[in-house]
Every structure is written in structure tokens, then in C-alpha cells.
Design an enzyme around this catalytic site. Structure first.
Site, PDB file in Angstrom:
ATOM      1  N   TRP B 139      60.289 -39.846  36.663  1.00 40.07           N
ATOM      2  CA  TRP B 139      60.503 -40.112  38.091  1.00 40.07           C
ATOM      3  C   TRP B 139      60.672 -41.613  38.357  1.00 40.07           C
ATOM      4  O   TRP B 139      61.422 -42.003  39.257  1.00 40.07           O
ATOM      5  CB  TRP B 139      59.368 -39.525  38.933  1.00 40.07           C
ATOM      6  N   GLU B 149      65.780 -41.187  45.314  1.00 38.75           N
ATOM      7  CA  GLU B 149      65.205 -42.108  46.298  1.00 38.75           C
ATOM      8  C   GLU B 149      66.037 -43.388  46.499  1.00 38.75           C
ATOM      9  O   GLU B 149      65.523 -44.377  47.014  1.00 38.75           O
ATOM     10  CB  GLU B 149      63.767 -42.504  45.918  1.00 38.75           C
ATOM     11  N   LYS B 171      52.743 -42.789  50.216  1.00 32.44           N
ATOM     12  CA  LYS B 171      51.612 -42.645  51.136  1.00 32.44           C
ATOM     13  C   LYS B 171      51.900 -43.260  52.512  1.00 32.44           C
ATOM     14  O   LYS B 171      51.213 -42.979  53.476  1.00 32.44           O
ATOM     15  CB  LYS B 171      50.357 -43.324  50.549  1.00 32.44           C
ATOM     16  N   SER B 236      47.957 -45.795  37.626  1.00 31.01           N
ATOM     17  CA  SER B 236      48.076 -44.338  37.593  1.00 31.01           C
ATOM     18  C   SER B 236      49.284 -43.888  36.767  1.00 31.01           C
ATOM     19  O   SER B 236      49.379 -42.712  36.423  1.00 31.01           O
ATOM     20  CB  SER B 236      48.109 -43.759  39.012  1.00 31.01           C
ATOM     21  N   TYR B 237      50.200 -44.808  36.453  1.00 30.73           N
ATOM     22  CA  TYR B 237      51.273 -44.502  35.485  1.00 30.73           C
ATOM     23  C   TYR B 237      51.604 -45.779  34.722  1.00 30.73           C
ATOM     24  O   TYR B 237      51.460 -46.886  35.247  1.00 30.73           O
ATOM     25  CB  TYR B 237      52.513 -43.901  36.167  1.00 30.73           C
ATOM     26  N   HIS B 241      54.024 -51.940  37.618  1.00 32.14           N
ATOM     27  CA  HIS B 241      54.369 -51.945  39.036  1.00 32.14           C
ATOM     28  C   HIS B 241      53.324 -52.737  39.798  1.00 32.14           C
ATOM     29  O   HIS B 241      52.195 -52.905  39.337  1.00 32.14           O
ATOM     30  CB  HIS B 241      54.487 -50.508  39.569  1.00 32.14           C
ATOM     31  N   VAL B 242      53.751 -53.244  40.959  1.00 35.29           N
ATOM     32  CA  VAL B 242      52.893 -54.121  41.756  1.00 35.29           C
ATOM     33  C   VAL B 242      52.808 -53.546  43.174  1.00 35.29           C
ATOM     34  O   VAL B 242      53.810 -53.119  43.744  1.00 35.29           O
ATOM     35  CB  VAL B 242      53.466 -55.560  41.798  1.00 35.29           C
ATOM     36  N   HIS B 243      51.590 -53.530  43.731  1.00 33.60           N
ATOM     37  CA  HIS B 243      51.337 -52.982  45.065  1.00 33.60           C
ATOM     38  C   HIS B 243      51.392 -54.089  46.121  1.00 33.60           C
ATOM     39  O   HIS B 243      50.823 -55.161  45.924  1.00 33.60           O
ATOM     40  CB  HIS B 243      49.951 -52.338  45.121  1.00 33.60           C
TER      41      HIS B 243
END
Lengths: 301, 301
Positions: B139, B149, B171, B236-237, B241-243
Site C-alpha cells: 500500500w 490515493e 485518521k 507501525s510499518y 515516514h515522518v508524522h
């Protein structure tokens, strides 16, 4: 209609502004004006908060619901709108009336601003600011000298250089360990914050870590692997203290931009005694905090 | 009484156990058994959640309350129990029915355990575990390759080594910026987590920090000083990746034992390219997570 003697005329309030709200906490803070004969435009703050479910009421609540309206259904999953009799679904309401401008400001949501404080910024901006303020920490000395809250002390290491007092935080009612919250306050005076720590404080920090966890498992049955142990930067008072909270509890102030794990602090000091004098520390300030103005004046924000 | 066709027989449920509850979030998760003619002892999970206040309903809610009962009064401060008509105070209800043992386990509050993972632990325990699992990240590749997406992408730097895609987190509903939440996913494959980062990744990390903030202020009007920018460990994967979350929003996973500020990560790598291969990283695992068992077998918990 809730307008008996001594009761606030809630139905006569006109809402001027939503001061703050939280979808997560299910709370809303309102600036209202009372327009009844007695009130005549006087300001009020009204805080509404949905109440937590109580285990002992759940069976009754399921039995006595007034309506269950299907919203969505998919395989074994479905969602509903559930409606309850008023008395099983109360809302906690807090009123400040009459409210002054100062009250309105206090409850108004404040913008936050992230600061990246270098070691230089600390020396030039933050330290002079702290020293210019007369923050009283007499209440901390009262605890350390047993002049107050002596019966609340959970554990003490009395060593003046490497000792500390462990005491429940006032936010914790001690009725359940889910939101366990204790504070270790060091005996040594003059360590303002993380910024003052060097390798010479390692014995103190190791004592707090080891003995604090031992005291908590002994008294409350919560082991070290179920505890979050950390310092705040900026702290709310400038006498070194360490927070112990239950790992499963999202305590206020345990977010990454304020909390520093004690184990990380010890690691950093073991590698480099001057780590906290040199590193950049990130923290959020509210728009109304005077320290923010100092950073703005220095062109650092 | 909510027992129409296609509706769950809520009133016929007997509560076996409270699986989980949160006083802060005003939620409760129940294990129930349906005892009606159709149900006959079948297990169900029932989740009750009080709903957030909606600004547009506040005036009506204040007007139409059924009772306001004084609890405490002191000077200008007073508290009340407020009761509302059912339709103004709904409860969101989610049902899983019939529920298997696996569903009950999923919703059961899990004990948490704090892990202090050294660099050695990572090589000997965590890395072999990650490699033994076949976590699919198809994904993620679909997003990077515009197979999914694509219309949701907010910004892209297409450089294969130092580029990334910025996309709203699922979310976030994008209706208000209070709970703004976006994710930057790097184009480069094979960077599993924080543990793989070295100084060679500094250009990528600096691009994410600078260009991510620029894109967010441009699209959503939220500046870099109002953003919390961080990585998770454990993620979580396992694709870097950066939030990006709004500073005022207590996003899940922004606590000190999981989040690492991107600015701190860049600082550490600038000082020491091997920092994240050597340092001890602290994180919480749930009691049912297989990685915890690996740490237990290795005698590290």
C-alpha cells in the site's frame, strides 16, 4: 426548567463565543452573557463536560435506553445512535459568574508556538528571564523540610546531595493506579532544570530512577517496566524534579515536545557531561507567556 | 425500546466484563452476551462513546435542558449536574456481533511493557524478528507509484534518493486544522526505521522538514512553529515516514516513549553519523505483541 432559587439561569444565557473545546475529552468552554432580569448582560464562563461511564450503571443504562437507531451495518460490525434517559447521561457543568475579562482570557484557547532553544539561547534569553522572575518555590522547600505534606511522602533518601523525596502528585487521587502519578523532588537546591545537569548529577539521577521504581512497586504494585519516568522542559517550577506516571496513562505533559525520559538523560550525560549545556531543546510556549516575548524580541521566533 | 427489525437487542445484553474504559475519552468497551430468543448466549462486543459537543447545537442544548442541579457553590464558582433531552445527548454505539474470542482479545485492555532496546538488542532480537515477518507494505508502494490515493497527495519531491510524498493521514478528515495530521513517505526504499538512519540521510530528512512545512503552510495555513514533526519507534510499518501533527493536538503516538522529533534526529546525526545504530531506544509493547516474547526469551525484560 432549572431556574429555582440559587440556581444559575442557564436557559437565559446567550453564547458569545466558544473559548475552547476538545473533541477527544468531550468538553466545551463557553463565554456567555446572562440576559435575565437579574443578569442583564453580565459575562459568565460555562464549562460543559460529558461524564465518564461508570461500570456500576452500565447494566441499567443498557436496559433503560429510550432509542437505538441504526447508522451503519457491515457484516458483524454495526454502529448506532443510542439515546438515554437524562438522569443516566448527565453533564458536568461548571460556571464562573460573574466572570471578568481575566477569566475569559484564562479559558480562551491559546495559540502555541514551538521554540528551538540552543545552548546560546538558554544563556542569553531563558536564564536571564528565569532569574528576573521571582518564582516562589517555598512550597517545595516546605515538603523537603517536612513542614508540609510530610504524611504524604512515599519514600525518602535523605542524602543532601544525592537524595530525594517521592510524593504523589496532587493531580492523582491515589484511588486507582491507572493514572498513577508521583513526583521525585531532589534535596539538592539550585538545580533549576535539565539545562543545569552534568555528569556530577549522575548518582542523584540513578538513585531517583532505581529507588523511585523500587518504592513504587513496593507501595503500589506497579513495576518499573510499567512506568514512564521523565523530566519536563520547560518545567513548571525551577527546582529539579522527576515525573513517574503509569505507562498506560496519557498524562498531561508526556508529549515528545515537553518530556525527556530519565533513562535518555542518564545516557546522554554518560556520553557527554556537557550535553545539556550544548544541545538544542524544543518546547512549546503559549502565546501569552512572557518568555515567548523574549524569544520574539531576540528575533529567535 | 430499540428492538425493531434489524436492530441489535441491546436491552437483552448481560455484561460479562468491562474490556477497557477511558475516563478521559469517555469510552467503555464491554463484553456482553445476548440472552434473547435469537441470541441465546452469543458473545458481543459493545463499545459506547460519548459524543463531542457540536458548536451549532449549544444554544438549543442550554435552552432545552430538563434539569440543572446545584452540586457546589463557592464565591463566583459553582458546579452543577446538567440533564438534557435524550436527542441532544446521544451516545455513539458500536457493536461487533457475533464476536469471537479474537475480537474479545483485541478490545481487552492490554498490559504495556517498556523495552530499553540497545543497539545490540536491535541486531540480535528486533531486526531478525522484523525480517522473519512478512509485513506487506504494498500500500505504501501504491502511493509512491500513484497507483492509489494519487489525488490525495499534497506535495511531492520526486527525487528517488532525497524525495518524498506528503499525504494526509487517514485518521484526519481534513475538515478542521485542529487535528491536522499528515505523513511524509520517503521515495527511497529499504530504510526500515530510525535504526537505519545515518548522516547520509541528512539531505532527505532536511528536505522533509523544510519542504513539508512549506507545503503545509501553503495549503492549510499552519506554520512550522505550530507543527509537531516526528518519527515513531517502533513504527507501525517498516518504510521510513515522518508524522506532521498540529502542536495543539494530542495525537495518538506523540508521547515521549514513542515519538522522536525530526529536529532532534537531525541534530543527533549531525553530531554522530552512527548515533541510531548505537543508542538505546525506549518504547512500549503490548503484552500480546510477538516482539515482546522475543525480548522475554532473550532475558531482556
Amino acid at each position: 426548567e432549572g431556574s429555582g432559587a440559587g440556581t444559575f439561569p442557564l436557559a437565559d444565557i446567550s453564547v458569545r463565543k466558544v473559548l475552547r473545546e476538545s473533541a477527544r475529552d468531550k468538553t466545551i468552554f463557553l463565554h456567555g452573557q446572562v440576559n435575565s432580569a437579574s443578569g442583564d448582560g453580565t459575562d459568565a464562563v460555562v464549562i460543559l463536560e460529558k461524564t465518564p461511564f461508570q461500570e456500576e450503571n452500565i447494566a441499567e443504562l443498557l436496559k433503560k435506553h429510550t432509542k437505538l437507531q441504526l447508522q451503519m451495518s457491515n457484516d458483524i460490525y454495526s454502529t448506532y445512535h443510542l439515546y438515554l434517559p437524562p438522569e443516566l447521561n448527565e453533564i458536568k457543568t461548571t460556571v464562573v459568574y460573574p466572570a471578568t475579562e481575566k477569566h475569559l482570557q484564562k479559558y480562551l484557547r491559546q495559540e502555541l508556538c514551538l521554540i528551538q532553544e540552543t545552548g546560546e539561547d538558554y544563556k542569553k534569553i531563558t536564564l536571564p528571564f528565569i532569574e528576573s522572575q521571582s518564582f516562589s518555590i517555598q512550597w517545595v522547600y516546605n515538603i523537603l523540610e517536612k513542614k508540609a505534606e510530610a504524611d504524604r511522602i512515599i519514600y525518602e533518601n535523605p542524602d543532601p546531595a544525592h537524595g530525594f523525596v517521592l510524593i504523589p502528585d496532587l493531580k492523582w487521587n491515589q484511588k486507582q493506579v491507572d493514572d498513577l502519578y508521583l513526583i521525585a523532588i531532589c534535596h539538592c537546591r539550585g538545580i533549576k532544570s535539565l539545562r543545569d545537569l552534568t555528569a556530577e548529577h549522575l548518582p542523584l539521577l540513578r538513585n531517583i530512577s532505581r529507588e523511585g521504581k523500587e518504592a513504587i512497586v513496593k507501595r503500589f504494585g506497579i513495576g518499573g517496566a510499567q512506568l514512564r519516568v521523565y523530566l519536563h522542559y520547560q518545567p513548571s517550577y525551577f527546582h529539579l524534579h522527576v515525573h513517574f506516571t503509569a505507562l498506560g496513562y496519557d498524562a498531561p505533559g508526556c508529549t515528545v515536545e515537553r518530556a525527556h525520559l530519565l533513562s535518555d538523560v542518564i545516557d546522554h550525560l554518560e556520553r557527554d557531561s556537557q550535553y545539556y549545556q550544548k544541545c538544542t531543546l524544543t518546547f512549546a510556549l503559549r502565546a501569552d507567556e512572557p518568555l515567548l516575548k523574549k524569544f520574539q524580541e531576540a528575533g529567535r521566533v
